[in-house]
Design a protein around this motif. Structure first.
Motif, PDB file in Angstrom:
ATOM      1  N   LEU A   1      58.589  40.589  70.707  1.00  0.00           N
ATOM      2  CA  LEU A   1      58.125  41.379  69.568  1.00  0.00           C
ATOM      3  C   LEU A   1      58.636  40.821  68.246  1.00  0.00           C
ATOM      4  O   LEU A   1      57.899  40.781  67.254  1.00  0.00           O
ATOM      5  N   LYS A   2      59.874  40.371  68.225  1.00  0.00           N
ATOM      6  CA  LYS A   2      60.444  39.769  67.015  1.00  0.00           C
ATOM      7  C   LYS A   2      59.674  38.511  66.635  1.00  0.00           C
ATOM      8  O   LYS A   2      59.340  38.310  65.463  1.00  0.00           O
TER       9      LYS A   2
ATOM     10  N   LYS B   1      56.302  39.454  65.231  1.00  0.00           N
ATOM     11  CA  LYS B   1      56.426  39.989  63.871  1.00  0.00           C
ATOM     12  C   LYS B   1      56.615  38.860  62.868  1.00  0.00           C
ATOM     13  O   LYS B   1      56.003  38.870  61.792  1.00  0.00           O
ATOM     14  N   GLN B   2      57.443  37.873  63.213  1.00  0.00           N
ATOM     15  CA  GLN B   2      57.653  36.739  62.312  1.00  0.00           C
ATOM     16  C   GLN B   2      56.365  35.970  62.085  1.00  0.00           C
ATOM     17  O   GLN B   2      56.060  35.562  60.960  1.00  0.00           O
TER      18      GLN B   2
ATOM     19  N   ILE C   1      53.333  37.121  62.240  1.00  0.00           N
ATOM     20  CA  ILE C   1      52.450  37.945  61.405  1.00  0.00           C
ATOM     21  C   ILE C   1      52.898  37.897  59.951  1.00  0.00           C
ATOM     22  O   ILE C   1      52.068  37.785  59.037  1.00  0.00           O
ATOM     23  N   GLU C   2      54.211  37.963  59.727  1.00  0.00           N
ATOM     24  CA  GLU C   2      54.720  37.907  58.360  1.00  0.00           C
ATOM     25  C   GLU C   2      54.399  36.561  57.708  1.00  0.00           C
ATOM     26  O   GLU C   2      54.049  36.515  56.532  1.00  0.00           O
TER      27      GLU C   2
ATOM     28  N   PHE D   1      55.882  46.065  57.396  1.00  0.00           N
ATOM     29  CA  PHE D   1      56.292  46.397  58.760  1.00  0.00           C
ATOM     30  C   PHE D   1      57.547  47.196  58.672  1.00  0.00           C
ATOM     31  O   PHE D   1      58.418  46.993  57.945  1.00  0.00           O
TER      32      PHE D   1
END
Length: 79
Positions: A59-60, A63-64, A66-67, A79
């Motif tokens: 998940l981390k 998220k990275q 996507i950022e 987020f």
């Protein structure tokens, strides 16, 4: 014994999110059984922690990504 632990770590690190989550759920269900031995409960707990950590890492990483995409494309959102 260290080789076996290393092999298990490598195996866990190759799991997809869905696979790790399924194994985490299975470990939790095993712990809930009334006839489980203390040793098995501890082993399932330790495995569950490893599966949880794998899910968190995936998940981390997502998220990275996507950022980075948001930053490169100019999309705003939090987020």
């Amino acid at each position: 014994m260290a080789k076996k632990a290393d092999a298990v770590s490598i195996e866990i690190n190759e799991l997809s999110f869905e696979e790790a989550l399924g194994k985490l759920e299975s470990a939790a269900e095993e712990i809930k059984k009334s006839d489980i031995s203390l040793e098995n409960a501890i082993q399932n707990f330790e495995n569950g922690v490893k599966y949880y950590e794998r899910c968190q890492q995936i998940l981390k990483d997502a998220k990275q990504k996507i950022e980075i995409y948001d930053k490169n494309s100019g999309v705003t959102g939090g987020f």
